[in-house]
Design a protein around this motif. Structure first.
Motif, PDB file in Angstrom:
ATOM      1  N   SER A  47       0.901  -0.782   0.249  1.00 19.05           N
ATOM      2  CA  SER A  47      -0.304   0.220   0.129  1.00 19.05           C
ATOM      3  C   SER A  47       0.992   1.525   0.052  1.00 19.05           C
ATOM      4  O   SER A  47       1.728   1.557   0.555  1.00 19.05           O
ATOM      5  N   ILE A  48       0.322   2.430  -0.725  1.00 16.47           N
ATOM      6  CA  ILE A  48       1.550   3.688  -1.141  1.00 16.47           C
ATOM      7  C   ILE A  48       0.254   4.355  -1.033  1.00 16.47           C
ATOM      8  O   ILE A  48      -0.155   4.683  -2.052  1.00 16.47           O
ATOM      9  N   GLY A  49       0.287   4.814  -0.001  1.00 15.86           N
ATOM     10  CA  GLY A  49      -0.800   6.150   0.362  1.00 15.86           C
ATOM     11  C   GLY A  49      -1.407   5.653   1.828  1.00 15.86           C
ATOM     12  O   GLY A  49      -1.605   4.699   2.131  1.00 15.86           O
ATOM     13  N   GLY A  50      -1.458   6.813   2.153  1.00 22.36           N
ATOM     14  CA  GLY A  50      -1.847   6.648   3.916  1.00 22.36           C
ATOM     15  C   GLY A  50      -3.355   6.559   4.060  1.00 22.36           C
ATOM     16  O   GLY A  50      -3.929   5.555   4.686  1.00 22.36           O
ATOM     17  N   ALA A  51      -3.471   6.796   2.794  1.00 27.69           N
ATOM     18  CA  ALA A  51      -5.595   6.587   3.056  1.00 27.69           C
ATOM     19  C   ALA A  51      -5.898   5.173   3.028  1.00 27.69           C
ATOM     20  O   ALA A  51      -7.349   4.635   2.768  1.00 27.69           O
ATOM     21  N   ILE A  52      -4.736   4.185   1.863  1.00 32.76           N
ATOM     22  CA  ILE A  52      -5.054   3.215   1.249  1.00 32.76           C
ATOM     23  C   ILE A  52      -5.115   2.664   2.473  1.00 32.76           C
ATOM     24  O   ILE A  52      -5.926   1.961   2.977  1.00 32.76           O
ATOM     25  N   THR A  53      -4.177   2.588   3.122  1.00 33.37           N
ATOM     26  CA  THR A  53      -3.623   1.899   4.424  1.00 33.37           C
ATOM     27  C   THR A  53      -4.552   2.199   5.591  1.00 33.37           C
ATOM     28  O   THR A  53      -4.711   0.885   6.002  1.00 33.37           O
ATOM     29  N   GLU A  54      -5.042   3.023   5.275  1.00 31.34           N
ATOM     30  CA  GLU A  54      -6.316   3.413   7.008  1.00 31.34           C
ATOM     31  C   GLU A  54      -7.587   2.494   5.945  1.00 31.34           C
ATOM     32  O   GLU A  54      -7.811   1.581   6.691  1.00 31.34           O
ATOM     33  N   ILE A  55      -7.770   2.682   4.884  1.00 37.40           N
ATOM     34  CA  ILE A  55      -9.043   2.081   4.342  1.00 37.40           C
ATOM     35  C   ILE A  55      -8.994   0.751   4.749  1.00 37.40           C
ATOM     36  O   ILE A  55      -9.549  -0.245   5.179  1.00 37.40           O
ATOM     37  N   LEU A  56      -7.776  -0.057   4.313  1.00 37.52           N
ATOM     38  CA  LEU A  56      -7.199  -1.447   4.563  1.00 37.52           C
ATOM     39  C   LEU A  56      -7.340  -2.055   5.858  1.00 37.52           C
ATOM     40  O   LEU A  56      -8.246  -3.766   5.890  1.00 37.52           O
ATOM     41  N   TYR A  57      -7.052  -0.716   6.551  1.00 40.27           N
ATOM     42  CA  TYR A  57      -7.069  -1.576   8.107  1.00 40.27           C
ATOM     43  C   TYR A  57      -8.260  -1.765   7.956  1.00 40.27           C
ATOM     44  O   TYR A  57      -9.167  -2.849   8.877  1.00 40.27           O
ATOM     45  N   ALA A  58      -9.228  -0.737   7.735  1.00 43.61           N
ATOM     46  CA  ALA A  58     -10.954  -0.890   8.692  1.00 43.61           C
ATOM     47  C   ALA A  58     -10.963  -1.159   7.697  1.00 43.61           C
ATOM     48  O   ALA A  58     -12.457  -2.049   8.211  1.00 43.61           O
ATOM     49  N   LEU A  59     -11.209  -2.329   6.742  1.00 38.77           N
ATOM     50  CA  LEU A  59     -11.470  -3.651   6.086  1.00 38.77           C
ATOM     51  C   LEU A  59     -11.221  -4.748   6.714  1.00 38.77           C
ATOM     52  O   LEU A  59     -11.382  -6.556   6.260  1.00 38.77           O
ATOM     53  N   GLY A  60     -10.173  -4.621   7.428  1.00 42.77           N
ATOM     54  CA  GLY A  60      -9.873  -6.656   8.224  1.00 42.77           C
ATOM     55  C   GLY A  60      -8.721  -7.174   7.368  1.00 42.77           C
ATOM     56  O   GLY A  60      -8.976  -8.440   7.323  1.00 42.77           O
ATOM     57  N   LEU A  61      -8.192  -5.995   6.117  1.00 42.21           N
ATOM     58  CA  LEU A  61      -7.794  -6.719   5.336  1.00 42.21           C
ATOM     59  C   LEU A  61      -5.329  -6.524   6.087  1.00 42.21           C
ATOM     60  O   LEU A  61      -4.622  -7.234   4.815  1.00 42.21           O
ATOM     61  N   GLU A  62      -5.764  -6.092   7.222  1.00 49.94           N
ATOM     62  CA  GLU A  62      -3.888  -5.827   7.014  1.00 49.94           C
ATOM     63  C   GLU A  62      -3.768  -6.924   6.903  1.00 49.94           C
ATOM     64  O   GLU A  62      -1.909  -6.498   6.751  1.00 49.94           O
ATOM     65  N   ASN A  63      -3.426  -8.264   7.435  1.00 49.90           N
ATOM     66  CA  ASN A  63      -2.878  -9.502   7.372  1.00 49.90           C
ATOM     67  C   ASN A  63      -2.380  -9.931   6.024  1.00 49.90           C
ATOM     68  O   ASN A  63      -1.697 -10.499   5.617  1.00 49.90           O
TER      69      ASN A  63
END
Length: 317
Positions: A47-63
């Motif tokens: 993930s390149i971009g703070g908003a993208i990373t934040e969205i991925l964590y909010a969607l439970g995809l950090e793994n």
């Protein structure tokens, strides 16, 4: 026994990989380059971009994340737990490709161009996520990221929650009767102010908070003269917190240009967390609400409540 455990682990790993590929099969993403990108595997995503990373964590995809950039400041676990591939505008192709990604999600404006060209031709597809500073652009960003990761239902959940927050914000904004004039100052470079015009995140967040951008004659960021500052007549200066580089209120009040405006007369200076204020991620409505209350303290006193729908929404599964 050890041999059996090893076989089981290999089988499980293979199952996970096959499941990821199966879920991703047939996914096509229309990205910011106006291209259709085929996604076949999202098991190892950068993930390149703070908003993208934040969205991925909010969607439970950090793994699924194997790397993030330095703007991925929220949640704090992102930069703490994941390899860092550098600043979004100074990305190293080797740093990204060394993580063996199967998918690269990069916010529009990432660079440099040479790096993005290399990543575009790499084995794992590059999806360039559009960066449109608007309510509609924010919702579309969430949906596109979720679609690229094969979790459209979770993305719909998150976009609905963010949409509910934006609706609350519109109701709060409707209570503003006289918009204040806000000037967003990124920095003072040798005494000269770098100020946000139209088509910027700063311009949009100012408007979302029910205020008016004091600058209305150019797009992007520009260094302006003291005379232009005086002419713009800002009521408030808005900036971002950047550690030791954070713009200080006193530096604004004593500046030759701002000293002749209502900013200095009323001691009106606001600094907020950069990603929170300008990131245009899931928390944007809450950030605009916080800014609105700072600009118009009477909103809270008059019953202008705001309760984010995000905590109650379960969009991680």
């Amino acid at each position: 026994m050890t041999f059996c455990r090893t076989i089981i682990q290999l089988l499980l790993t293979g199952t996970v990989a096959l499941t990821s590929a199966a879920h991703a099969a047939g996914i096509t993403v229309h990205d910011a380059r106006n291209r259709d990108v085929a996604v076949t595997d999202f098991a190892r995503t950068v993930s390149i971009g703070g908003a993208i990373t934040e969205i991925l964590y909010a969607l439970g995809l950090e793994n699924r994340l194997v790397g993030v950039d330095t703007t991925s400041l929220y949640p704090a676990a992102a930069l703490h737990d994941k390899p860092n591939v550098g600043y979004m505008r100074q990305i190293s192709a080797e740093g990204v490709l060394g993580l063996n990604p199967t998918l690269i999600l990069a916010i529009q404006g990432s660079g440099p161009r040479e790096t993005m060209d290399v990543l575009e031709t790499a084995k794992g597809p590059l999806v360039l996520v559009p960066e449109t500073f608007s309510e509609e652009g924010l919702i579309e960003k969430i949906r596109l990221v979720g679609h690229a990761m094969g979790v459209d239902a979770r993305a719909a959940c998150l976009s609905d929650a963010v949409g509910a927050d934006l609706a609350q914000l519109r109701a709060l904004r409707a209570r503003v009767t006289k918009p204040v004039r806000v000037m967003f100052v990124m920095s003072l470079q040798n005494g000269r102010a770098m100020v946000a015009g139209h088509k910027t995140a700063a311009n949009e967040i100012i408007q979302l908070a029910g205020a008016a951008n004091a600058v209305d004659d150019y797009d992007g960021y520009k260094i302006i003269s003291d005379e232009a500052i005086v002419s713009a007549k800002p009521d408030v200066v808005l900036s971002i917190e950047r550690g030791k580089e954070t713009l200080q209120a006193e530096a604004v009040y004593t500046h030759p240009g701002f000293a002749l405006t209502p900013v200095a007369a009323n001691k009106s200076f606001i600094a907020m967390d950069g990603l929170y204020l300008l990131g245009f991620g899931p928390r944007t409505a809450a950030a605009a609400r916080d800014l609105a209350v700072k600009l118009y303290p009477g909103l809270a006193a008059e019953g202008g409540t705001f309760t984010s729908a995000l905590p109650a929404a379960n969009c991680r599964q």
